[in-house]
Design a protein around this motif. Structure first.
Motif, mmCIF file in Angstrom:
data_model
loop_
_atom_site.group_PDB
_atom_site.id
_atom_site.type_symbol
_atom_site.label_atom_id
_atom_site.label_comp_id
_atom_site.label_asym_id
_atom_site.label_seq_id
_atom_site.Cartn_x
_atom_site.Cartn_y
_atom_site.Cartn_z
ATOM 1 N N GLU A 6 2.473 -8.373 25.965
ATOM 2 C CA GLU A 6 3.379 -7.680 25.057
ATOM 3 C C GLU A 6 3.877 -6.378 25.683
ATOM 4 O OE1 GLU A 6 5.825 -7.147 22.001
ATOM 5 O OE2 GLU A 6 4.591 -8.931 22.396
ATOM 6 N N ARG A 7 3.006 -5.714 26.421
ATOM 7 C CA ARG A 7 3.401 -4.454 27.062
ATOM 8 C C ARG A 7 4.482 -4.698 28.110
ATOM 9 N NH1 ARG A 7 1.657 -1.532 31.584
ATOM 10 N NH2 ARG A 7 1.873 0.738 31.373
ATOM 11 N N ARG A 8 4.299 -5.738 28.928
ATOM 12 C CA ARG A 8 5.315 -6.037 29.940
ATOM 13 C C ARG A 8 6.613 -6.518 29.299
ATOM 14 N NH1 ARG A 8 6.203 -6.541 35.133
ATOM 15 N NH2 ARG A 8 7.483 -8.246 35.956
ATOM 16 N N ARG A 9 6.497 -7.270 28.203
ATOM 17 C CA ARG A 9 7.693 -7.735 27.496
ATOM 18 C C ARG A 9 8.529 -6.544 27.016
ATOM 19 N NH1 ARG A 9 8.240 -12.638 25.550
ATOM 20 N NH2 ARG A 9 5.964 -12.932 25.572
ATOM 21 N N GLN A 10 7.853 -5.525 26.517
ATOM 22 C CA GLN A 10 8.561 -4.338 26.050
ATOM 23 C C GLN A 10 9.193 -3.581 27.218
ATOM 24 O OE1 GLN A 10 9.028 -3.573 22.771
ATOM 25 N NE2 GLN A 10 10.471 -2.069 23.603
ATOM 26 N N GLN A 11 8.497 -3.538 28.360
ATOM 27 C CA GLN A 11 9.053 -2.873 29.529
ATOM 28 C C GLN A 11 10.336 -3.557 30.006
ATOM 29 O OE1 GLN A 11 5.703 -3.082 32.212
ATOM 30 N NE2 GLN A 11 5.030 -0.989 31.738
ATOM 31 N N ILE A 12 10.338 -4.883 30.021
ATOM 32 C CA ILE A 12 11.528 -5.622 30.446
ATOM 33 C C ILE A 12 12.669 -5.400 29.468
ATOM 34 C CG2 ILE A 12 12.456 -7.913 30.926
ATOM 35 C CD1 ILE A 12 9.667 -8.781 31.770
ATOM 36 N N THR A 13 12.363 -5.389 28.176
ATOM 37 C CA THR A 13 13.402 -5.142 27.170
ATOM 38 C C THR A 13 14.007 -3.755 27.352
ATOM 39 O OG1 THR A 13 12.274 -6.601 25.592
ATOM 40 C CG2 THR A 13 13.883 -5.041 24.698
ATOM 41 N N ASN A 14 13.172 -2.768 27.632
ATOM 42 C CA ASN A 14 13.687 -1.412 27.867
ATOM 43 C C ASN A 14 14.587 -1.361 29.097
ATOM 44 O OD1 ASN A 14 12.257 -0.470 25.650
ATOM 45 N ND2 ASN A 14 10.493 0.203 26.859
ATOM 46 N N LEU A 15 14.227 -2.120 30.138
ATOM 47 C CA LEU A 15 15.059 -2.167 31.336
ATOM 48 C C LEU A 15 16.394 -2.852 31.056
ATOM 49 C CD1 LEU A 15 12.395 -3.028 34.067
ATOM 50 C CD2 LEU A 15 13.619 -0.870 33.762
ATOM 51 N N LEU A 16 16.386 -3.864 30.199
ATOM 52 C CA LEU A 16 17.641 -4.511 29.804
ATOM 53 C C LEU A 16 18.543 -3.530 29.056
ATOM 54 C CD1 LEU A 16 16.611 -8.099 28.602
ATOM 55 C CD2 LEU A 16 17.736 -7.438 30.718
ATOM 56 N N VAL A 17 17.938 -2.732 28.186
ATOM 57 C CA VAL A 17 18.702 -1.720 27.454
ATOM 58 C C VAL A 17 19.297 -0.706 28.429
ATOM 59 C CG1 VAL A 17 18.530 0.176 25.807
ATOM 60 C CG2 VAL A 17 17.414 -2.011 25.315
ATOM 61 N N ASP A 18 18.507 -0.270 29.424
ATOM 62 C CA ASP A 18 19.021 0.656 30.433
ATOM 63 C C ASP A 18 20.167 0.039 31.218
ATOM 64 O OD1 ASP A 18 17.210 2.557 29.687
ATOM 65 O OD2 ASP A 18 15.753 2.096 31.259
ATOM 66 N N PHE A 19 20.046 -1.243 31.536
ATOM 67 C CA PHE A 19 21.105 -1.946 32.258
ATOM 68 C C PHE A 19 22.404 -1.942 31.460
ATOM 69 C CE2 PHE A 19 23.205 -6.179 32.440
ATOM 70 C CZ PHE A 19 23.813 -6.048 33.687
ATOM 71 N N ILE A 20 22.308 -2.196 30.165
ATOM 72 C CA ILE A 20 23.498 -2.226 29.313
ATOM 73 C C ILE A 20 24.104 -0.837 29.163
ATOM 74 C CG2 ILE A 20 24.308 -2.671 26.956
ATOM 75 C CD1 ILE A 20 22.170 -4.887 26.810
ATOM 76 N N VAL A 21 23.249 0.166 28.937
ATOM 77 C CA VAL A 21 23.728 1.518 28.645
ATOM 78 C C VAL A 21 24.232 2.226 29.901
ATOM 79 C CG1 VAL A 21 23.041 3.782 27.788
ATOM 80 C CG2 VAL A 21 22.247 1.715 26.616
ATOM 81 N N LYS A 22 23.415 2.235 30.961
ATOM 82 C CA LYS A 22 23.772 2.980 32.167
ATOM 83 C C LYS A 22 24.984 2.395 32.883
ATOM 84 C CE LYS A 22 19.157 4.819 33.132
ATOM 85 N NZ LYS A 22 18.025 4.864 34.103
#
Length: 460
Positions: free
Chosen positions: A93-109
């Motif tokens: 679950e921790r890694r799943r959340q990390q990947i989701t956060n990276l996806l959000v950064d990809f979209i935003v940045k």
């Protein structure tokens, strides 16, 4: 063991099912010759010496792993499959959340649409690196973006608390004709780092009157709870009036880059300059819209040994793009004229309409060294993290005393251009004002160790 091998030797062509359980599997691929104490490989016909043990035959069979696999025989050395090698443990679950956060950064940045992470190609790439992860739905990603925004909003608000903040603001229209307002905050942190934070990019469908602009800016400032020292804006009349109406702005300043743009454009609209620029623009447009001429230009560049640079067209709202257009065209002058003179590429009627006079080429040649420092100054003044108020007047006075100084060798049109731009700068920056030394940029120069002696200001 020896008796078993002899038994197999008596039946060299026999199958594995017909031999003893203790007989080595290598005899499936070798034939024994009793007369010469040797064995022959059935696959490659190599002859090996036989000393009543199978070690040499085992070593030899390592040369034929593919052949053995094709025949469906047991492999002597079985390697781990790629799928088994790359198999990853279950996603926590921790890694799943990390990947989701990276996806959000990809979209935003990278300013990507939400649909970018739902494409088949992106899913295949993600599945290769993390097979156990499923891309979240649009709602989940949007909620994650909103949550990240709230956290970032809180962190930036805390960082700006108690700081003296300056703003830059602009009204602009998107390619789909939607009106927007952008507000950026500039401040220095406690560790003396210059920061630039975009506080707001929002649609502004209401009329862009001074009252509406002042009201919108006041709401943004109240939302962030900041103390504004100075606001930088363009030179539009509605924006100037909005600064007077808003009580939250103790000081305001016209954008130096925009002011330079207005001053230089006043020189670019002079009749002789306009004719030369228009002639250059027609030539560039011809090469940009004719594939035949563009290919011919590339061939001429190779033949003449010049840089294979494409001609650049200019943008009406950015004067420095006009400088780039003229500079690139003059750089490729010989190659361009060679293509235009070739009747196999350019029709005679087109040649006459595109031909630039020698006087226009000479004017362009003299304008380029004048426009170059002005373009560099405009570029510097449009920066975020490397320029401050103290840069303004040193740069402007340097332009007036050096770049715009009239010389005897100047053409009449170049002299008029220099005088016009110099007068525009003196008027717009109020260089002859009696209270010049009380302006905010001059005070910034006094506080800047590089300019504190104000040597760039005339003694009078």
């Amino acid at each position: 063991m020896e008796s078993a091998e002899n038994t197999a030797g008596d039946k060299p062509g026999g199958s594995l099912q017909q031999t003893s359980r203790n007989v080595s599997v290598v005899w499936k691929y070798f034939t024994k010759d009793e007369s010469s104490n040797s064995v022959t490989c059935k696959i490659c016909k190599s002859v090996l010496k036989y000393n009543k043990n199978t070690s040499a035959m085992h070593m030899h069979l390592k040369r034929h792993p593919l052949m053995l696999a094709e025949e469906g025989q047991p492999k002597l050395h079985v390697q781990q499959s790629i799928s088994a090698f790359t198999k990853r443990p279950a996603v926590t679950e921790r890694r799943r959340q990390q990947i989701t956060n990276l996806l959000v950064d990809f979209i935003v940045k990278d300013i990507r649409p939400l649909a970018a992470v739902h494409g088949d190609g992106f899913r295949d790439l993600l599945n290769f690196f993390e097979p156990g992860y499923n891309v979240p739905s649009y709602n989940t990603l949007w909620n994650a973006i909103a949550h990240q925004y709230d956290n970032l909003h809180e962190n930036i608000s805390e960082e700006m608390k108690g700081q003296s903040v300056s703003l830059t603001t602009d009204l602009w229209t998107s390619s789909t004709m939607e009106p927007y307002i952008t507000v950026t905050a500039h401040y220095v942190t406690d560790s003396w780092q210059l920061k630039a934070r975009v506080l707001c990019i929002a649609m502004m469908p209401e009329r862009h009157t001074a009252v509406n602009i002042a009201d919108r800016l006041s709401k943004i400032i109240s939302e962030w709870g900041i103390q504004v020292f100075c606001t930088v804006h363009d030179n539009a009349s509605n924006m100037n009036l909005a600064m007077e109406l808003c009580e939250m702005f103790p000081h305001d300043l016209g954008c130096t880059g925009h002011t330079l743009q207005l001053a230089v454009k006043a020189g670019l609209v002079l009749p002789e300059v306009v004719k030369a620029v228009d002639a250059a623009r027609r030539v560039v447009s011809h090469f940009r819209h004719s594939s035949l001429a563009s290919c011919a230009l590339k061939q001429r560049q190779e033949q003449l040994g010049v840089k294979s640079n494409k001609l650049q067209t200019d943008c009406p709202v950015r004067w420095n793009s006009t400088f780039v257009m003229l500079q690139r065209l003059f750089e490729q002058r010989i190659a361009v004229q060679s293509v235009l003179a070739d009747e196999a590429v350019t029709k005679s009627s087109v040649q006459k309409s595109l031909a630039m006079r020698a006087s226009q080429w000479e004017l362009v040649e003299q304008l380029i060294p004048v426009l170059q420092p002005l373009a560099k100054a405009t570029e510097i003044m449009c920066g975020e993290l490397h320029v401050g108020l103290s840069f303004i007047y040193p740069v402007i006075f340097n332009m007036i005393s050096n770049t715009l100084c009239v010389e005897e060798s100047d053409l009449a049109a170049v002299r008029t251009f220099k005088n016009t731009v110099r007068q525009q700068l003196e008027t717009r920056f109020k260089l002859r004002s009696e209270d010049l030394t009380e302006s905010i940029p001059i005070v910034a120069c006094m506080l800047d160790p590089r300019f504190k002696h104000l040597q760039f200001i005339p003694k009078n």
